[in-house]
Scaffold this motif. Sequence first.
Motif, mmCIF file in Angstrom:
data_model
loop_
_atom_site.group_PDB
_atom_site.id
_atom_site.type_symbol
_atom_site.label_atom_id
_atom_site.label_comp_id
_atom_site.label_asym_id
_atom_site.label_seq_id
_atom_site.Cartn_x
_atom_site.Cartn_y
_atom_site.Cartn_z
ATOM 1 N N GLN A 198 0.824 -1.201 0.000
ATOM 2 C CA GLN A 198 0.000 0.000 0.000
ATOM 3 C C GLN A 198 0.865 1.260 0.000
ATOM 4 O O GLN A 198 0.536 2.256 -0.657
ATOM 5 C CB GLN A 198 -0.933 0.006 1.217
ATOM 6 C CG GLN A 198 -2.022 -1.057 1.191
ATOM 7 C CD GLN A 198 -2.958 -0.904 0.009
ATOM 8 O OE1 GLN A 198 -3.194 0.203 -0.471
ATOM 9 N NE2 GLN A 198 -3.494 -2.016 -0.477
ATOM 10 N N ALA A 199 1.977 1.208 0.731
ATOM 11 C CA ALA A 199 2.886 2.361 0.760
ATOM 12 C C ALA A 199 3.492 2.602 -0.615
ATOM 13 O O ALA A 199 3.639 3.757 -1.048
ATOM 14 C CB ALA A 199 3.994 2.129 1.796
ATOM 15 N N GLU A 200 3.835 1.506 -1.309
ATOM 16 C CA GLU A 200 4.400 1.645 -2.648
ATOM 17 C C GLU A 200 3.361 2.230 -3.605
ATOM 18 O O GLU A 200 3.661 3.130 -4.401
ATOM 19 C CB GLU A 200 4.891 0.292 -3.151
ATOM 20 C CG GLU A 200 5.662 0.376 -4.458
ATOM 21 C CD GLU A 200 6.296 -0.946 -4.841
ATOM 22 O OE1 GLU A 200 6.969 -0.985 -5.875
ATOM 23 O OE2 GLU A 200 6.103 -1.932 -4.113
ATOM 24 N N LEU A 201 2.131 1.730 -3.518
ATOM 25 C CA LEU A 201 1.068 2.262 -4.364
ATOM 26 C C LEU A 201 0.776 3.722 -4.036
ATOM 27 O O LEU A 201 0.497 4.531 -4.925
ATOM 28 C CB LEU A 201 -0.202 1.428 -4.201
ATOM 29 C CG LEU A 201 -0.205 0.046 -4.858
ATOM 30 C CD1 LEU A 201 -1.482 -0.706 -4.502
ATOM 31 C CD2 LEU A 201 -0.067 0.153 -6.362
ATOM 32 N N ALA A 202 0.859 4.066 -2.749
ATOM 33 C CA ALA A 202 0.606 5.451 -2.341
ATOM 34 C C ALA A 202 1.638 6.391 -2.947
ATOM 35 O O ALA A 202 1.322 7.530 -3.311
ATOM 36 C CB ALA A 202 0.623 5.560 -0.815
ATOM 37 N N HIS A 203 2.885 5.914 -3.068
ATOM 38 C CA HIS A 203 3.922 6.745 -3.693
ATOM 39 C C HIS A 203 3.602 6.987 -5.156
ATOM 40 O O HIS A 203 3.688 8.124 -5.642
ATOM 41 C CB HIS A 203 5.288 6.079 -3.562
ATOM 42 C CG HIS A 203 6.356 6.773 -4.354
ATOM 43 N ND1 HIS A 203 6.947 7.938 -3.931
ATOM 44 C CD2 HIS A 203 6.912 6.490 -5.564
ATOM 45 C CE1 HIS A 203 7.822 8.351 -4.842
ATOM 46 N NE2 HIS A 203 7.820 7.476 -5.834
ATOM 47 N N ALA A 236 11.580 -0.772 -13.333
ATOM 48 C CA ALA A 236 12.123 -0.310 -12.053
ATOM 49 C C ALA A 236 11.864 1.176 -11.827
ATOM 50 O O ALA A 236 12.362 1.734 -10.857
ATOM 51 C CB ALA A 236 13.631 -0.591 -12.001
ATOM 52 N N ASP A 237 11.087 1.813 -12.694
ATOM 53 C CA ASP A 237 10.824 3.244 -12.524
ATOM 54 C C ASP A 237 10.107 3.491 -11.197
ATOM 55 O O ASP A 237 9.152 2.779 -10.855
ATOM 56 C CB ASP A 237 9.976 3.772 -13.689
ATOM 57 C CG ASP A 237 9.936 5.278 -13.715
ATOM 58 O OD1 ASP A 237 10.805 5.887 -14.356
ATOM 59 O OD2 ASP A 237 9.034 5.861 -13.072
ATOM 60 N N LYS A 238 10.567 4.492 -10.466
ATOM 61 C CA LYS A 238 10.043 4.752 -9.126
ATOM 62 C C LYS A 238 8.887 5.745 -9.097
ATOM 63 O O LYS A 238 8.280 5.961 -8.041
ATOM 64 C CB LYS A 238 11.173 5.284 -8.225
ATOM 65 C CG LYS A 238 12.357 4.332 -8.071
ATOM 66 C CD LYS A 238 11.937 3.001 -7.492
ATOM 67 C CE LYS A 238 13.150 2.086 -7.291
ATOM 68 N NZ LYS A 238 12.744 0.750 -6.796
ATOM 69 N N ASP A 239 8.588 6.371 -10.214
ATOM 70 C CA ASP A 239 7.542 7.395 -10.241
ATOM 71 C C ASP A 239 6.269 6.938 -10.929
ATOM 72 O O ASP A 239 5.168 7.228 -10.471
ATOM 73 C CB ASP A 239 8.062 8.655 -10.942
ATOM 74 C CG ASP A 239 9.239 9.279 -10.202
ATOM 75 O OD1 ASP A 239 9.237 9.257 -8.962
ATOM 76 O OD2 ASP A 239 10.168 9.766 -10.880
#
Length: 303
Positions: free
Chosen positions: A81-86, A222-225
């Motif tokens: 959930q934290a990853e999706l929130a980002h 691997a894109d973080k945005d």
Amino acid sequence: MNISENKRVIALSALFAIAFGGIMYYGYDRTQQFENTQKELKAISERFQDYENAEVPPTAANRKEIKAAYDKVTQVNKDLQAELAHFASFCYGDGKKLSAQDFQNNLRSAIAKIDGLAKEKGAVVSSPAADLGLAAFKNAAPVEDDVPFRSFQMKAVERVAEIVLNSGAPVLDKIYCAPLPEAAAEAAKGSRKAEPYFPLRFEVAFEAKRGVLPQVINGIVADKDFLLTITGMAVKGNDSLPGIDAYTAPAAAPEGENVGEAAAAPEGTPARVIAVRKTGADNETARVHLTLQVLYFNPAKNK
């Protein structure tokens, strides 16, 4: 909720986490790591299936074991959930409403940026890719309601184009942006039926030398945005394979020569034929066509 219900909830939650982890596993050239991870995920899945299928007596020890498993799955869910929130937070941006004119200005800036990057890298951007797949909006403003979705789609396309060029692709050949899905119209209206998130699709084609394609794929997944997903891939070599050399019968060995020794060859020809590489050179190129999607998060449903 009794223990039987608890274990079913835990099992279903675990399977969700396993499925998500399997789909979103990062990496293209980490085959061994992927295989080891798959084994671990399978073991976890089997363990939770045992919980679901077994008759669990309501003892203190069993309650403790199930609670520990539940806590572990809960933590995995929190991490996801934290990853999706980002990703969602990046999708929302600064929250300022863009006008159709703002979008056009941003599009022109993005086009110029990609053109400049290509020149810096010594690459070529072909005409079908030069407008980032949004040629219709260079001179004609989009519908106001479509601006948030088109703007995010454009930014995702720009990011992928950057990844392709920075990976060493000599040619960025084509970019296509698909029409917006019906979910975008529902989100623009603020409808109750609006989805909390939905994909925006586009396609990219480029030429790749040896070693470029793995870099492109790793950069995308691997894109973080942006929550980017590669939904399809086609690769075709640009170089025709050379024909097979004409067959030459081996020369007859002189009488009394050892079987293991090289046979005598006609004058002017080598005694042994050394294999010559016909394909696989570093300068060979292939045309790669990727179909992709980026997940758009609806602020009205996620904030």
